[in-house]
Design a protein around this motif. Structure first.
Motif, PDB file in Angstrom:
ATOM      1  N   ASP A  15     -17.080   2.952 -22.425  1.00  0.00           N
ATOM      2  CA  ASP A  15     -17.603   3.075 -21.058  1.00  0.00           C
ATOM      3  C   ASP A  15     -18.637   4.522 -21.051  1.00  0.00           C
ATOM      4  O   ASP A  15     -19.863   4.474 -20.615  1.00  0.00           O
ATOM      5  CB  ASP A  15     -16.782   2.992 -19.893  1.00  0.00           C
ATOM      6  N   PRO A  16     -18.170   5.424 -21.438  1.00  0.00           N
ATOM      7  CA  PRO A  16     -18.782   7.025 -21.535  1.00  0.00           C
ATOM      8  C   PRO A  16     -20.202   7.043 -22.234  1.00  0.00           C
ATOM      9  O   PRO A  16     -21.223   7.329 -21.732  1.00  0.00           O
ATOM     10  CB  PRO A  16     -17.957   7.948 -21.797  1.00  0.00           C
ATOM     11  N   ARG A  33     -22.436   4.421 -20.317  1.00  0.00           N
ATOM     12  CA  ARG A  33     -23.115   5.060 -18.837  1.00  0.00           C
ATOM     13  C   ARG A  33     -24.014   6.203 -19.345  1.00  0.00           C
ATOM     14  O   ARG A  33     -25.150   6.343 -18.858  1.00  0.00           O
ATOM     15  CB  ARG A  33     -22.023   5.786 -18.460  1.00  0.00           C
ATOM     16  N   ARG A  34     -23.876   7.106 -20.715  1.00  0.00           N
ATOM     17  CA  ARG A  34     -24.830   7.964 -20.907  1.00  0.00           C
ATOM     18  C   ARG A  34     -26.296   7.322 -21.156  1.00  0.00           C
ATOM     19  O   ARG A  34     -27.326   7.792 -20.839  1.00  0.00           O
ATOM     20  CB  ARG A  34     -24.336   8.668 -22.196  1.00  0.00           C
ATOM     21  N   GLU A  84     -27.451   4.498 -20.289  1.00  0.00           N
ATOM     22  CA  GLU A  84     -28.056   3.891 -19.060  1.00  0.00           C
ATOM     23  C   GLU A  84     -28.348   4.775 -18.310  1.00  0.00           C
ATOM     24  O   GLU A  84     -29.706   4.785 -17.443  1.00  0.00           O
ATOM     25  CB  GLU A  84     -26.958   3.108 -18.236  1.00  0.00           C
ATOM     26  N   HIS A  85     -27.602   6.058 -18.182  1.00  0.00           N
ATOM     27  CA  HIS A  85     -28.477   7.262 -17.195  1.00  0.00           C
ATOM     28  C   HIS A  85     -29.782   7.789 -18.009  1.00  0.00           C
ATOM     29  O   HIS A  85     -30.617   8.057 -17.163  1.00  0.00           O
ATOM     30  CB  HIS A  85     -27.352   8.370 -17.451  1.00  0.00           C
TER      31      HIS A  85
END
Length: 412
Positions: free
Chosen positions: A42-43, A46-47, A49-50
């Protein structure tokens, strides 16, 4: 003495990998193909996507805030990678599309500029095609000689065999750190010490090593070290070439384009940026590089040593459980192994076995694994491979073994 079944075999990190909640043929996924591509936590997702939602811009081009932020963040990952493999300087890190491009870059720059007709390159029977074919292509173009370092019956590379191959014409050694088929951990520092005695340059393919153990390129003393982000719990399309700094002067730029230039003069006279930028033509995979940085942060926060202990426990448990299945042939018996096991079920074709595994929701790899010379040395045309990651747990192995029993009963 602690036995394999007494070892802690649960993965405390499994919940970080959303794909493992997937159903395959109405069965929970068991993913045993990490050596092909490690799943993404997930991290990392998420990175990336950010970046696309809040920072998306090109790098090394603009003086507006988005561009400067993207540039700063990408260059921070270069420093991260350098620290991860203990490179002496962030400038020794070249971003590539992956291990394959990194190896081709060395073949097209260092080898083309430094080797002469009649010079020799040593490759191994153990290596992935990515660490074989570029050297063959360079040898054909430059009239070089390829010498092959054979694999022992146990699935290892003996240093004594390397010494026999070296002559006063040998200039380059390309060798894998960890076999993508057998999981053999090669003592590459020992090989590099031999190469140093003969003024040879050395490239180490670390694609299968960086996710299973700590890597220190300064301690290894290699000239080049390569790996891919997608083997490191990161995204595809991103990789790393480490270059020992003094080798840069022996590597002319390979691809031309934007970002790698200093000044363009027509009709001729263009000058180039300093390394590593002169080897990074065009727009890089910025999101992928940031994802790789997030993957490295995730691994460092988790602890490489803890991951290694867990994976070794899983590997030993799987080896022990395979003894319960009649007619399973495990290939290789190296003193040091990590990450994967290659096997076949009696005389049954690997493809048939792999297809049945998929029916049970279990993902393994079958075929020649982009290592045809090694598979031929094993006397096979195809083998099965189960490979493990930080998320693999006892239940995965138990389902794998249970399915293997069922597959044997169906095929016999």
């Amino acid at each position: 003495m602690t036995t394999a079944h007494q070892l802690p075999l649960s993965s405390p990190w499994r919940q970080d990998f959303p794909v493992l909640n997937t159903q395959v043929h109405d069965k929970p996924l068991v993913y045993l193909d990490t050596a092909a591509t490690a799943q993404t936590p997930d991290p990392v997702i998420r990175r990336m996507e950010h970046f696309y939602r809040h920072e998306y811009s090109n790098v090394h081009r603009g003086n507006h805030q988005l561009s400067m932020t993207a540039t700063e963040n990408m260059e921070q990952v270069r420093h991260q990678v350098a620290g991860f493999i203990n490179a002496p300087d962030a400038r020794s890190i070249v971003f590539t599309k992956g291990t394959t491009e990194a190896i081709n870059l060395v073949a097209q720059t260092f080898v083309r500029s430094q080797l002469q007709p009649g010079d020799e390159i040593i490759v191994t029977e153990m290596d992935h095609h990515a660490n074989l074919v570029p050297w063959q292509m360079a040898a054909q173009a430059l009239q070089l000689k390829i010498k092959v370092w054979p694999v022992t019956p146990s699935g290892e590379l003996e240093t004594s065999d390397l010494k026999k191959l070296i002559t006063d014409k040998t200039r380059f050694l390309a060798v894998t750190h960890v076999s993508n088929v057998l999981g053999t951990i090669n003592p590459v520092h020992e090989y590099i010490q031999v190469a140093r005695q003969h003024q040879m340059a050395v490239l180490v393919d670390g694609a299968q090593a960086v996710l299973h153990q700590k890597v220190d390129v300064q301690a290894l003393d290699c000239d080049f070290y390569v790996f891919s982000a997608h083997k490191l719990y990161g995204p595809t399309g991103t990789g790393v070439l480490f270059v020992k700094p003094h080798r840069y002067s022996q590597m002319p730029p390979w691809e031309g384009g934007g970002a790698m230039i200093d000044k363009v003069v027509l009709p001729l006279g263009t000058t180039f940026n300093k390394p590593p930028l002169c080897f990074e033509a065009g727009t890089p995979n910025i999101a992928g590089i940031l994802g790789m940085g997030a993957a490295i942060s995730y691994l460092m926060e988790t602890g490489i040593d803890a991951i290694c202990r867990h994976e070794n426990n899983i590997l030993n448990y799987c080896l022990a459980q395979l003894q319960s299945v009649d007619d399973v042939v495990i290939y290789g018996n190296p003193k040091s192994r990590t990450g994967c096991l290659a096997f076949n079920l009696s005389s049954h074709h690997a493809y048939d076995v792999g297809t049945f595994f998929d029916h049970y929701g279990i993902a393994i790899r079958t075929g020649h694994h982009c290592a045809m010379p090694l598979i031929e040395r094993l006397g096979q045309n195809s083998v099965c491979r189960a490979s493990f990651g930080m998320y693999t747990n006892k239940q995965d192995i138990d389902r794998f073994i249970s399915a293997l029993h069922q597959i044997k009963a169906l095929l016999d």
